[in-house]
Design an enzyme around this catalytic site. Structure first.
Site, PDB file in Angstrom:
ATOM      1  N   GLN A 178       3.130   9.979   1.279  1.00 17.93           N
ATOM      2  CA  GLN A 178       4.422   9.280   1.194  1.00 17.93           C
ATOM      3  C   GLN A 178       5.208   9.687  -0.057  1.00 17.93           C
ATOM      4  O   GLN A 178       6.406   9.437  -0.135  1.00 17.93           O
ATOM      5  CB  GLN A 178       4.214   7.760   1.192  1.00 17.93           C
ATOM      6  CG  GLN A 178       3.719   7.223   2.525  1.00 17.93           C
ATOM      7  CD  GLN A 178       3.596   5.718   2.486  1.00 17.93           C
ATOM      8  OE1 GLN A 178       2.578   5.197   2.052  1.00 17.93           O
ATOM      9  NE2 GLN A 178       4.623   5.021   2.905  1.00 17.93           N
ATOM     10  N   GLY A 190       0.827  -1.197   0.000  1.00 16.24           N
ATOM     11  CA  GLY A 190       0.000   0.000   0.000  1.00 16.24           C
ATOM     12  C   GLY A 190       0.863   1.249   0.000  1.00 16.24           C
ATOM     13  O   GLY A 190       2.029   1.213   0.406  1.00 16.24           O
ATOM     14  N   CYS A 202       6.485  -0.230   6.826  1.00 18.37           N
ATOM     15  CA  CYS A 202       6.071   0.935   6.040  1.00 18.37           C
ATOM     16  C   CYS A 202       7.221   1.332   5.128  1.00 18.37           C
ATOM     17  O   CYS A 202       8.374   1.367   5.578  1.00 18.37           O
ATOM     18  CB  CYS A 202       5.715   2.083   6.992  1.00 18.37           C
ATOM     19  SG  CYS A 202       5.217   3.587   6.151  1.00 18.37           S
ATOM     20  N   LEU A 203       6.897   1.642   3.875  1.00 18.23           N
ATOM     21  CA  LEU A 203       7.943   2.042   2.925  1.00 18.23           C
ATOM     22  C   LEU A 203       8.633   3.327   3.388  1.00 18.23           C
ATOM     23  O   LEU A 203       9.761   3.603   2.984  1.00 18.23           O
ATOM     24  CB  LEU A 203       7.347   2.238   1.529  1.00 18.23           C
ATOM     25  CG  LEU A 203       6.852   0.957   0.834  1.00 18.23           C
ATOM     26  CD1 LEU A 203       6.110   1.304  -0.453  1.00 18.23           C
ATOM     27  CD2 LEU A 203       8.008   0.007   0.551  1.00 18.23           C
ATOM     28  N   HIS A 218      -3.709   1.115   7.957  1.00 13.18           N
ATOM     29  CA  HIS A 218      -2.374   1.716   7.917  1.00 13.18           C
ATOM     30  C   HIS A 218      -2.339   2.906   6.946  1.00 13.18           C
ATOM     31  O   HIS A 218      -1.858   3.986   7.285  1.00 13.18           O
ATOM     32  CB  HIS A 218      -1.362   0.635   7.502  1.00 13.18           C
ATOM     33  CG  HIS A 218       0.036   1.115   7.324  1.00 13.18           C
ATOM     34  ND1 HIS A 218       1.069   0.709   8.145  1.00 13.18           N
ATOM     35  CD2 HIS A 218       0.596   1.970   6.435  1.00 13.18           C
ATOM     36  CE1 HIS A 218       2.187   1.300   7.753  1.00 13.18           C
ATOM     37  NE2 HIS A 218       1.939   2.063   6.726  1.00 13.18           N
ATOM     38  N   GLU A 219      -2.886   2.688   5.737  1.00 11.46           N
ATOM     39  CA  GLU A 219      -2.825   3.747   4.714  1.00 11.46           C
ATOM     40  C   GLU A 219      -3.736   4.920   5.076  1.00 11.46           C
ATOM     41  O   GLU A 219      -3.380   6.076   4.864  1.00 11.46           O
ATOM     42  CB  GLU A 219      -3.189   3.199   3.332  1.00 11.46           C
ATOM     43  CG  GLU A 219      -2.286   2.081   2.810  1.00 11.46           C
ATOM     44  CD  GLU A 219      -0.803   2.397   2.875  1.00 11.46           C
ATOM     45  OE1 GLU A 219      -0.412   3.574   2.777  1.00 11.46           O
ATOM     46  OE2 GLU A 219      -0.019   1.444   3.049  1.00 11.46           O
ATOM     47  N   HIS A 269      -2.131   7.286   7.414  1.00 11.35           N
ATOM     48  CA  HIS A 269      -1.181   8.216   6.785  1.00 11.35           C
ATOM     49  C   HIS A 269      -1.856   9.536   6.420  1.00 11.35           C
ATOM     50  O   HIS A 269      -1.227  10.593   6.475  1.00 11.35           O
ATOM     51  CB  HIS A 269      -0.602   7.606   5.499  1.00 11.35           C
ATOM     52  CG  HIS A 269       0.611   6.749   5.707  1.00 11.35           C
ATOM     53  ND1 HIS A 269       1.743   7.197   6.350  1.00 11.35           N
ATOM     54  CD2 HIS A 269       0.885   5.472   5.333  1.00 11.35           C
ATOM     55  CE1 HIS A 269       2.654   6.232   6.366  1.00 11.35           C
ATOM     56  NE2 HIS A 269       2.165   5.168   5.764  1.00 11.35           N
TER      57      HIS A 269
HETATM   58 ZN    ZN Z   1       3.044   3.360   5.587  1.00 12.11          ZN
END
Ligand code: ZN
Length: 157
Positions: A51, A46, A88-89, A130-131, A134
């Protein structure tokens, strides 16, 4: 199409509340296309617009069958609980233990502004939560129980 730079949790963009999308135009479509390419390149499940430095309420989630585009998403239903490793990226190389609902249903707009609902369990539910976090400037490391050690991660695999 183009790869976007992935910002890390050290960048202020990751800590801000994002604004709703109001124009469903070519800029949004380009953002979604670029995010998809960036996610596939990075190998995640995701990605949220902040991000890649864009403070708008846009996320994409790989639900195992396809990449779902969620514009102005809202969590409308959750059920159960799961506890597991999450990464997380924007927080490279780390994983934490995070509690999430087992099931999550999301209402969102598509890239043309049409409202729809989508849902998922386990990893997909975790990823939706999670997304969406953000978009409110929340990173999982702020809500996790603790970071996982390298030994624990090996045991998870
Ligand atoms: Zn993330």
């Amino acid at each position: 199409m183009g790869l976007r730079k992935i910002f890390t949790d050290k960048d202020p963009a990751l800590h801000k509340v994002c604004k709703p999308v109001t124009n469903f135009d070519w800029r949004l479509h380009k953002l979604l296309d670029d995010m998809k390419e960036t996610l596939e390149n990075a190998g995640g499940v995701g990605l949220a617009a902040p991000q890649v430095g864009i403070l708008r309420r846009v996320v994409i989630v790989d639900n195992g069958e396809e990449i779902v585009e969620l514009v102005n998403p809202q969590l409308v239903e959750t059920d159960g609980e799961q506890e597991g490793p999450e990464g997380c990226l924007s927080v490279p190389g780390k994983y934490g233990l995070v509690k999430r609902p087992y099931y999550a249903k999301v209402k969102a707009q598509d890239r043309f502004g049409n409202w729809f609902e989508t849902d998922g369990e386990e990893l997909t539910a975790r990823c939706f939560c999670h997304e969406l976090d953000h978009l409110d400037g929340i990173i999982y490391t702020e809500i996790m129980e603790r970071l996982l050690t390298a030994d624990e991660l090996e045991m998870e695999e």
